[in-house]
Design a protein around this motif. Structure first.
Motif, PDB file in Angstrom:
ATOM      1  N   VAL A   1       0.816  -1.221   0.000  1.00 40.24           N
ATOM      2  CA  VAL A   1       0.000   0.000   0.000  1.00 40.24           C
ATOM      3  C   VAL A   1       0.845   1.265   0.000  1.00 40.24           C
ATOM      4  O   VAL A   1       1.911   1.339   0.601  1.00 40.24           O
ATOM      5  CB  VAL A   1      -0.973   0.040   1.213  1.00 40.24           C
ATOM      6  N   SER A   2       0.290   2.280  -0.682  1.00 39.25           N
ATOM      7  CA  SER A   2       0.862   3.634  -0.638  1.00 39.25           C
ATOM      8  C   SER A   2       0.276   4.364   0.552  1.00 39.25           C
ATOM      9  O   SER A   2      -0.743   3.941   1.115  1.00 39.25           O
ATOM     10  CB  SER A   2       0.448   4.422  -1.876  1.00 39.25           C
ATOM     11  N   ALA A   3       0.865   5.507   0.854  1.00 39.38           N
ATOM     12  CA  ALA A   3       0.256   6.424   1.826  1.00 39.38           C
ATOM     13  C   ALA A   3      -1.045   6.960   1.225  1.00 39.38           C
ATOM     14  O   ALA A   3      -1.214   6.939  -0.001  1.00 39.38           O
ATOM     15  CB  ALA A   3       1.209   7.574   2.083  1.00 39.38           C
ATOM     16  N   MET A   4      -1.968   7.417   2.074  1.00 35.60           N
ATOM     17  CA  MET A   4      -3.189   8.037   1.552  1.00 35.60           C
ATOM     18  C   MET A   4      -2.774   9.205   0.646  1.00 35.60           C
ATOM     19  O   MET A   4      -1.747   9.847   0.879  1.00 35.60           O
ATOM     20  CB  MET A   4      -4.058   8.551   2.707  1.00 35.60           C
TER      21      MET A   4
ATOM     22  N   VAL B   1      -0.482  12.492   1.246  1.00 38.30           N
ATOM     23  CA  VAL B   1       0.147  12.452   2.574  1.00 38.30           C
ATOM     24  C   VAL B   1       1.668  12.584   2.476  1.00 38.30           C
ATOM     25  O   VAL B   1       2.283  13.301   3.273  1.00 38.30           O
ATOM     26  CB  VAL B   1      -0.288  11.184   3.351  1.00 38.30           C
ATOM     27  N   THR B   2       2.284  11.939   1.477  1.00 36.63           N
ATOM     28  CA  THR B   2       3.747  12.057   1.378  1.00 36.63           C
ATOM     29  C   THR B   2       4.143  13.514   1.131  1.00 36.63           C
ATOM     30  O   THR B   2       5.123  14.006   1.702  1.00 36.63           O
ATOM     31  CB  THR B   2       4.290  11.136   0.260  1.00 36.63           C
ATOM     32  N   ASP B   3       3.360  14.212   0.299  1.00 30.55           N
ATOM     33  CA  ASP B   3       3.643  15.648   0.072  1.00 30.55           C
ATOM     34  C   ASP B   3       3.545  16.421   1.388  1.00 30.55           C
ATOM     35  O   ASP B   3       4.368  17.288   1.677  1.00 30.55           O
ATOM     36  CB  ASP B   3       2.630  16.250  -0.920  1.00 30.55           C
TER      37      ASP B   3
ATOM     38  N   GLY C   1       3.943   7.699   6.317  1.00 28.51           N
ATOM     39  CA  GLY C   1       2.677   7.778   5.574  1.00 28.51           C
ATOM     40  C   GLY C   1       2.180   6.387   5.196  1.00 28.51           C
ATOM     41  O   GLY C   1       0.998   6.048   5.369  1.00 28.51           O
ATOM     42  N   GLU C   2       3.078   5.547   4.692  1.00 27.14           N
ATOM     43  CA  GLU C   2       2.702   4.190   4.279  1.00 27.14           C
ATOM     44  C   GLU C   2       2.402   3.329   5.509  1.00 27.14           C
ATOM     45  O   GLU C   2       1.510   2.476   5.481  1.00 27.14           O
ATOM     46  CB  GLU C   2       3.839   3.564   3.460  1.00 27.14           C
ATOM     47  N   ARG C   3       3.120   3.579   6.606  1.00 29.31           N
ATOM     48  CA  ARG C   3       2.878   2.755   7.810  1.00 29.31           C
ATOM     49  C   ARG C   3       1.488   3.046   8.370  1.00 29.31           C
ATOM     50  O   ARG C   3       0.807   2.157   8.875  1.00 29.31           O
ATOM     51  CB  ARG C   3       3.978   3.012   8.841  1.00 29.31           C
TER      52      ARG C   3
ATOM     53  N   GLY D   1       4.427   0.195   0.954  1.00 32.12           N
ATOM     54  CA  GLY D   1       5.204   0.460  -0.248  1.00 32.12           C
ATOM     55  C   GLY D   1       6.221   1.543   0.056  1.00 32.12           C
ATOM     56  O   GLY D   1       6.242   2.110   1.154  1.00 32.12           O
ATOM     57  N   PHE D   2       7.117   1.809  -0.895  1.00 31.87           N
ATOM     58  CA  PHE D   2       7.964   3.000  -0.879  1.00 31.87           C
ATOM     59  C   PHE D   2       9.228   2.875  -0.034  1.00 31.87           C
ATOM     60  O   PHE D   2      10.193   3.542  -0.292  1.00 31.87           O
ATOM     61  CB  PHE D   2       7.113   4.182  -0.383  1.00 31.87           C
ATOM     62  N   ASN D   3       9.231   1.990   0.986  1.00 30.39           N
ATOM     63  CA  ASN D   3      10.405   2.032   1.872  1.00 30.39           C
ATOM     64  C   ASN D   3      11.133   0.695   1.962  1.00 30.39           C
ATOM     65  O   ASN D   3      10.627  -0.352   1.572  1.00 30.39           O
ATOM     66  CB  ASN D   3      10.015   2.525   3.269  1.00 30.39           C
TER      67      ASN D   3
ATOM     68  N   GLY E   1      12.297   6.368  -3.923  1.00 28.33           N
ATOM     69  CA  GLY E   1      11.986   7.435  -4.891  1.00 28.33           C
ATOM     70  C   GLY E   1      10.487   7.664  -4.941  1.00 28.33           C
ATOM     71  O   GLY E   1       9.709   6.749  -4.660  1.00 28.33           O
ATOM     72  N   ARG E   2      10.095   8.911  -5.315  1.00 27.21           N
ATOM     73  CA  ARG E   2       8.668   9.256  -5.340  1.00 27.21           C
ATOM     74  C   ARG E   2       7.919   8.296  -6.269  1.00 27.21           C
ATOM     75  O   ARG E   2       8.400   7.934  -7.321  1.00 27.21           O
ATOM     76  CB  ARG E   2       8.457  10.710  -5.796  1.00 27.21           C
ATOM     77  N   GLY E   3       6.742   7.911  -5.831  1.00 29.55           N
ATOM     78  CA  GLY E   3       5.945   6.955  -6.616  1.00 29.55           C
ATOM     79  C   GLY E   3       6.471   5.526  -6.482  1.00 29.55           C
ATOM     80  O   GLY E   3       6.059   4.626  -7.214  1.00 29.55           O
ATOM     81  N   GLY E   4       7.380   5.300  -5.518  1.00 32.20           N
ATOM     82  CA  GLY E   4       8.107   4.028  -5.438  1.00 32.20           C
ATOM     83  C   GLY E   4       7.322   2.823  -4.940  1.00 32.20           C
ATOM     84  O   GLY E   4       7.859   1.707  -4.932  1.00 32.20           O
ATOM     85  N   SER E   5       6.064   2.994  -4.563  1.00 32.73           N
ATOM     86  CA  SER E   5       5.307   1.816  -4.091  1.00 32.73           C
ATOM     87  C   SER E   5       5.090   0.802  -5.207  1.00 32.73           C
ATOM     88  O   SER E   5       4.999  -0.401  -4.954  1.00 32.73           O
ATOM     89  CB  SER E   5       3.951   2.235  -3.528  1.00 32.73           C
ATOM     90  N   ASP E   6       4.983   1.281  -6.453  1.00 30.35           N
ATOM     91  CA  ASP E   6       4.876   0.344  -7.583  1.00 30.35           C
ATOM     92  C   ASP E   6       6.125  -0.547  -7.595  1.00 30.35           C
ATOM     93  O   ASP E   6       6.048  -1.763  -7.806  1.00 30.35           O
ATOM     94  CB  ASP E   6       4.860   1.094  -8.930  1.00 30.35           C
ATOM     95  N   PHE E   7       7.270   0.088  -7.375  1.00 30.59           N
ATOM     96  CA  PHE E   7       8.546  -0.625  -7.396  1.00 30.59           C
ATOM     97  C   PHE E   7       8.591  -1.627  -6.232  1.00 30.59           C
ATOM     98  O   PHE E   7       8.998  -2.782  -6.413  1.00 30.59           O
ATOM     99  CB  PHE E   7       9.677   0.406  -7.306  1.00 30.59           C
TER     100      PHE E   7
HETATM  101  N1  ASP Z   1       3.695   7.685  -1.128  1.00 30.59           N
HETATM  102  C1  ASP Z   1       4.839   7.719  -1.999  1.00 30.59           C
HETATM  103  C2  ASP Z   1       4.776   8.950  -2.895  1.00 30.59           C
HETATM  104  O1  ASP Z   1       3.807   9.696  -2.847  1.00 30.59           O
HETATM  105  C3  ASP Z   1       5.002   6.457  -2.779  1.00 30.59           C
HETATM  106  C4  ASP Z   1       3.863   6.111  -3.714  1.00 30.59           C
HETATM  107  O2  ASP Z   1       2.753   6.636  -3.587  1.00 30.59           O
HETATM  108  O3  ASP Z   1       4.085   5.256  -4.580  1.00 30.59           O
HETATM  109  O4  ASP Z   1       5.701   9.181  -3.630  1.00 30.59           O
END
Ligand code: ASP
Ligand code: ADP
Ligand code: MG
Length: 493
Positions: free
Chosen positions: A68-71, A74-76, A156-158, A222-224, A236-242
């Motif tokens: 899961v990603s953060a809501m 939230v990361t911003d 955020g992800e936790r 995700g992400f960490n 990296g930003r958007g890293g939950s896909d990774f």
């Molecule tokens: N929460 C992180 C971000 O906003 C990771 C993700 O959403 O994939 O970059």
């Protein structure tokens, strides 16, 4: 360690376990599905209910790992809070922490009841207190050490993992929130870490397989990740896909679903092209080219771990469950011509030119590339002109200052002795990329694309095409980027 966030190896069997993992003779798990839910798919109590329902539905048929990603946003918010901290703005920190707490506690109240709500509330408060401690530490220091930033923003992800795991449990689906830093082992490049796959596989075997074996859904942040010696990192930003693709690879999953807010991979970003179409299927290479050239729907590094093991991915819409989404595999019957157009606005063009024809431009190029590697800057496009021997690189704006620093120091000798003209930077540019396996050998295509851009009175600054003919990259003036994308999309329809 908080309630709902456990990594114990001794796992007791839940009373109502549904499908448990079974293993093939080579030890690999049968039919595992990894599913990643993005920020909008986790963005509210209502969305978390939908995500949980998707998990529950799949769980009746096969073992499931959720990532899961953060809501959304939230990361911003977390990053913005840390910037306030660095700037010494205590009220800014407090206001943001209040927003953070409000959003998660309200969601918790909407999802959970009774003792479970009480426990989850104290878990949320504890995580937010941890975040507050790191932010206040930065306030005292007046700086944001990258290592502490990574530890802080993974919170955020936790928070979202805790919420959905507790909600799943409340509906009778056994689930456990797992901190990605207990599973994904990375190098120490804070903010953009790279996984160490063999170590991650060992951790996944220790932490996730015992849960899967007794029918529990691990809900992994995700992400960490974390370094071998336990320092927390992010991908990296958007890293939950990774994160999801790393886990799919090390667990030998049979499929990966990436749940997002559009119907799949489209012929363009629907935010810039109103009539963009959903593609039924794309190849790994097409998806990777799109992602690397700015299509936010997938993190650029998502594909690599899956290709080697040929694990299929589906990009799906959690707001439109009936739509099958886009299948991403190695072979797809691709129609001739381009499949999709993508763009990147936050880029800069760095141009270098030898001061005289006597200087070896090949050597200069090699040294410049080395400098960019030292700066950890990615070259998005590279073009050269053989007569003037000039060449230019396109880099992300966020990597520009470190790229320039390394170029100027590595090429200091050439610059001071006048072998190299002063390095030029143009920040008023954008990258447009046209992608498709079927472009290979399609005559006249480049001409049509260039004409479509010129008809919009948009100036083309540089052009690059790899020998695979999978992607044509075009650098244009930033002001004309949107018009160029729309015109090229229309031309390639
Ligand atoms: N929460 C992180 C971000 O906003 C990771 C993700 O959403 O994939 O970059
Ligand atoms: P998530 O939070 O689920 O990870 P993202 O916002 O990171 O979602 O990615 C989904 C967004 O990607 C879409 O809302 C869409 O605007 C954007 N996008 C950019 N290019 C494309 C494309 N070619 N196809 C689909 N979506 C795209
Ligand atoms: Mg994303």
């Amino acid at each position: 360690m908080l309630r709902g966030e456990r990594t114990s190896r001794r796992v007791s069997r839940p009373a109502n376990a549904s499908v448990r993992a079974t293993y093939a003779s080579d030890g690999s798990m049968n039919n595992l599905l990894v599913m990643k839910f993005g920020g909008t798919s986790m963005g509210s109590a209502e969305r978390i209910r939908v995500a949980a329902k998707i998990c529950a539905g799949q769980k009746t048929r096969r073992p499931v790992v959720a990532v899961v990603s953060a809501m959304s946003k939230v990361t911003d918010l977390l990053l913005n809070t840390l910037r306030h901290a660095e700037a010494g703005d205590r009220p800014g920190i407090e206001a943001n922490i209040e927003l953070l707490a409000g959003r998660h506690l309200e969601t918790c109240d909407e999802l959970l009841e009774g003792e479970r709500r009480r426990q989850a509330t104290s878990g949320i408060r504890a995580l937010i207190a941890d975040f507050g401690r790191i932010a206040h530490g930065m306030l005292m220091l007046g700086e944001r050490p990258p290592r502490s930033v990574d530890e802080a923003i993974a919170i955020g992800e936790r928070l979202s993992a805790l919420l959905i795991a507790e909600y799943l449990e409340s509906t009778g689906i056994p689930a456990r929130a797992i901190n990605g830093s207990d599973v994904i082992v990375t190098d120490a490049v804070f903010g953009n870490a790279t996984p160490i796959m063999a170590e991650t596989r060992k951790k996944a075997d220790q932490v996730l397989k015992p849960l899967l074996s007794v029918g529990i859904i691990p809900v992994v942040t995700g992400f960490n990740g974390a370094t071998v010696d336990g320092r927390q990192t992010t991908l990296g930003r958007g890293g939950s896909d990774f994160s999801a693709s790393i886990l799919a690879a090390v667990l030998d999953a049979s499929e990966l679903y990436i749940w997002t807010d559009v119907d799949g991979i489209m012929s363009a970003d629907p935010r810039s092209v109103a009539d963009a179409r959903v593609l039924d299927a794309v190849t790994y290479s097409e998806a990777a080219e799109l992602a690397y050239n700015g299509a936010k729907v997938l993190h650029p590094r998502t594909l690599a771990p899956l290709i080697e093991r040929q694990i299929p991915i589906w990009s799906k819409n959690s707001f439109h469950l009936e739509h099958p989404g886009t299948r991403i595999t190695s072979t797809v019957e691709t129609p001739p011509g381009p499949r999709a157009v993508t763009s990147m606005a936050d880029v800069a063009l760095i141009s270098l030119e030898p001061a005289s024809l006597a200087v070896s431009s090949a050597r200069l190029m090699a040294r410049a590339l080395e400098a960019l590697a030292d700066a950890n800057a990615e070259v998005l496009a590279f073009t050269s002109s053989s007569y003037r021997q000039s060449f230019c690189f396109l880099v992300r704006k966020e990597e520009l200052s470190s790229a320039m620093k390394c170029l100027e120091s590595d090429l200091a000798l050439e610059l001071t002795h006048g072998y190299l003209k002063p390095i030029e930077v143009d920040e008023n540019v954008g990258l447009l990329a046209v992608v498709g396996e079927g472009m290979h050998g399609t005559p006249g295509l480049a001409g049509r694309i260039f004409s479509a851009i010129s008809e919009q009175q948009v100036n083309i600054i540089a052009i690059a095409q790899g020998s695979s003919e999978l992607t044509i990259s075009i650098v244009v003036h930033r002001d004309g980027l949107e018009r160029a994308i729309q015109a090229v999309h229309k031309e390639c329809r």
